[in-house]
Design a protein around this motif. Sequence first.
Motif, PDB file in Angstrom:
ATOM      1  N   MET A  90       0.927  -1.091   0.095  1.00  0.00           N
ATOM      2  CA  MET A  90       0.013  -0.068  -0.299  1.00  0.00           C
ATOM      3  C   MET A  90       0.901   1.367  -0.065  1.00  0.00           C
ATOM      4  O   MET A  90       1.771   1.320   0.773  1.00  0.00           O
ATOM      5  N   VAL A  91       0.651   2.110  -0.901  1.00  0.00           N
ATOM      6  CA  VAL A  91       1.443   3.423  -1.222  1.00  0.00           C
ATOM      7  C   VAL A  91       0.579   4.557  -0.937  1.00  0.00           C
ATOM      8  O   VAL A  91      -0.451   4.630  -1.503  1.00  0.00           O
ATOM      9  N   PHE A  92       0.934   5.380   0.196  1.00  0.00           N
ATOM     10  CA  PHE A  92       0.104   6.672   0.373  1.00  0.00           C
ATOM     11  C   PHE A  92       1.085   7.757   0.049  1.00  0.00           C
ATOM     12  O   PHE A  92       2.310   7.872   0.056  1.00  0.00           O
ATOM     13  N   ILE A  93       0.509   8.634  -1.086  1.00  0.00           N
ATOM     14  CA  ILE A  93       1.365   9.830  -1.694  1.00  0.00           C
ATOM     15  C   ILE A  93       0.794  11.191  -1.265  1.00  0.00           C
ATOM     16  O   ILE A  93      -0.282  11.182  -1.453  1.00  0.00           O
ATOM     17  N   ASP A  94       1.669  11.866  -0.877  1.00  0.00           N
ATOM     18  CA  ASP A  94       1.021  13.446  -0.315  1.00  0.00           C
ATOM     19  C   ASP A  94       2.043  14.260  -0.883  1.00  0.00           C
ATOM     20  O   ASP A  94       3.178  14.344  -0.694  1.00  0.00           O
ATOM     21  N   LEU A  95       1.432  15.423  -1.765  1.00  0.00           N
ATOM     22  CA  LEU A  95       2.285  16.450  -2.360  1.00  0.00           C
ATOM     23  C   LEU A  95       2.773  17.253  -1.271  1.00  0.00           C
ATOM     24  O   LEU A  95       2.024  17.898  -0.352  1.00  0.00           O
ATOM     25  N   ASP A  96       3.938  17.910  -1.242  1.00  0.00           N
ATOM     26  CA  ASP A  96       4.455  18.659  -0.340  1.00  0.00           C
ATOM     27  C   ASP A  96       4.175  19.918  -0.611  1.00  0.00           C
ATOM     28  O   ASP A  96       4.225  20.475  -1.775  1.00  0.00           O
ATOM     29  N   HIS A  97       3.519  20.882   0.421  1.00  0.00           N
ATOM     30  CA  HIS A  97       3.437  22.240   0.413  1.00  0.00           C
ATOM     31  C   HIS A  97       2.475  22.460  -0.890  1.00  0.00           C
ATOM     32  O   HIS A  97       2.643  23.598  -1.517  1.00  0.00           O
ATOM     33  N   PHE A  98       1.258  21.774  -1.056  1.00  0.00           N
ATOM     34  CA  PHE A  98       0.373  21.911  -2.183  1.00  0.00           C
ATOM     35  C   PHE A  98      -0.253  23.147  -1.738  1.00  0.00           C
ATOM     36  O   PHE A  98      -0.898  23.954  -2.745  1.00  0.00           O
ATOM     37  N   LYS A  99      -0.535  23.487  -0.569  1.00  0.00           N
ATOM     38  CA  LYS A  99      -1.404  24.606  -0.409  1.00  0.00           C
ATOM     39  C   LYS A  99      -0.845  26.024  -0.764  1.00  0.00           C
ATOM     40  O   LYS A  99      -1.365  26.963  -1.008  1.00  0.00           O
ATOM     41  N   HIS A 100       0.597  25.905  -0.639  1.00  0.00           N
ATOM     42  CA  HIS A 100       1.266  27.039  -1.142  1.00  0.00           C
ATOM     43  C   HIS A 100       1.067  27.280  -2.851  1.00  0.00           C
ATOM     44  O   HIS A 100       0.998  28.392  -3.390  1.00  0.00           O
ATOM     45  N   ILE A 101       1.037  26.019  -3.300  1.00  0.00           N
ATOM     46  CA  ILE A 101       0.874  26.499  -4.677  1.00  0.00           C
ATOM     47  C   ILE A 101      -0.478  26.968  -5.236  1.00  0.00           C
ATOM     48  O   ILE A 101      -0.552  27.702  -5.763  1.00  0.00           O
ATOM     49  N   ASN A 102      -1.601  26.423  -4.434  1.00  0.00           N
ATOM     50  CA  ASN A 102      -2.950  27.056  -4.551  1.00  0.00           C
ATOM     51  C   ASN A 102      -2.824  28.615  -4.283  1.00  0.00           C
ATOM     52  O   ASN A 102      -3.484  29.242  -5.046  1.00  0.00           O
TER      53      ASN A 102
END
Length: 573
Positions: A435-447
């Motif tokens: 099982m692989v969980f992937i979370d983008l780093d600092h995504f809120k900053h991009i938005n």
Amino acid sequence: MFWQVGLAVDAVADPSALLKQTWPLPVTDHPRFVRQLAQLNQVASRLAPDEQWQLRYLDAWEAMYEGQYAKSEVQFRDIIQHSSDSRMADRAAAMLVSQYGITRHYTEAFELANRLAARLPQITDAKVRFMVTLNLSQSLGLAGQTDLAIRYARIAMGAIPAGDGPCYPAASLVVALETGHRLKSGSPELQQALAACPAAKEPVYNANLMLTLADRYVHEGQSHRALALLDRIAPSVEANDYAPNKLSALISRAQALVALGDDDGARKAALAVVAAGKPGDIDDWLKDAYKVLYRIENRQGHAAAALDYYKKYAALDKAYLDDVSARAMAYQTVQQHLLAQKLETEKLGRQNALLRMRQTLDTKKAEANHLYLALLLMALAFAALWMFRLKRSQLRFKKLSHLDGLTAVFNRQHFMGEVDRMLRLLERRAGAACMVFIDLDHFKHINDTHGHAMGDEVLRHIVAVCRKHLRAVDLFGRLGGEEFGILLVECSRGQGVAIAERIRLAIEMAKVESDGVAVGISTSVGLAFTDTSGYDLQRLCKQADAALYRAKRSGRNCVMVDDEGDADRLAAV
């Protein structure tokens, strides 16, 4: 030179007797077999017609042993199609099944294996039946049908013909267990096979089994024992001059030496494997050689060289996984083709029975029946067409309800349902998954910085990058926001870590551009494996989530597994 050939021919007083002496030699005394085979070809015209077919079979066997597969395939096919001796044709078919597996002609291999399996009840010669059973075990193991492969090997062990020993079926059982990842250094089947294949009588099989034991030692962390065993059997491996055994010995030595910190020795052995490789090879030896070289360069701080070897290893690892999928797909395709043939035969049988019944009716009744049948078929056709269109619409809407509207991967609810279903299937057959969980780093900053349109483009781009590293059997879904989940099916710990690292690196290297603005992305990845977390969905997700948060706390842009010890070892590599 010519007088020497003449003497050799004259020395063969009884070609038939020499042929009988040559039959058991291919794996017991290969150098002598080659010499006697050359003598037999010089006096082939003095052999009886059925003996000439036997000689052609031995020539084909030697061509296959030397890796001249195109030549041996032509020779085996000639025997199958034209030999009047059914026993020789069955032998050739059994060998051709094995060769198709070696040359990755999987569809042909499984089609021929099915024909042999169907013919098995008609094969009365004990030796031929024994050989066919062993080759069926090998082909089924190649298809991933481990239980069937073991079953055929045990059948062969219980039906050893007079004059044959237990070596070949015992060795086939070991191969089936190893292919199915069920073999350990202490497995009784391996010890029984070594006892059944002594070096004095079966040097090739004995060396192969010893190399299998050495490989188990390496993977079980017993590198000193592996090296001692490799040193002991080195003369036998060299004398047999069998290329697969030589490569196996080299890669096991490289793996053992690198585990013990002997980088120079490990590099020498690994480079020898690379030098023996050919363009397009996707075998395990070459893949493992690149992995050893990557570990050496990484440990010595040579970043550029390490990255180059890692890319080659990753490419071969993906090719290997694709090859496994191709085998499974070919096997399923052949099985479906057989089922279709069976259904077609049954359909023709029903049609013939109906025709015979109609022939007993008078002309007017037959015409009426034809008319009624035509009307019925038209009604059924219209009904079937309506049902098909209705079903297609239902399936389309059902599919849309299962997908995330932005990224077109599974939404959270459907993803979790499919993962739970797959875990139950894997548990029944003791399969492995990651099982692989992937979370983008600092995504809120991009938005916040570039707007939600850019954020949406980033999410779609990330999905496209991930798909390139996944197989058709893997499950992929969006868990919410910038978090994604992947279930890697039939995936060992090493493969899971390698795939996750490739995805992380690919995302890191990707740039998303929109309206002239480029955005860099990184991601944190958490892994959990069924071999430690079990097949319970909640526990597996909890472990993957915990690993993901460790990745976040460790500075982001890294891969963490469900066990801290494994994470430390991964970082060391």
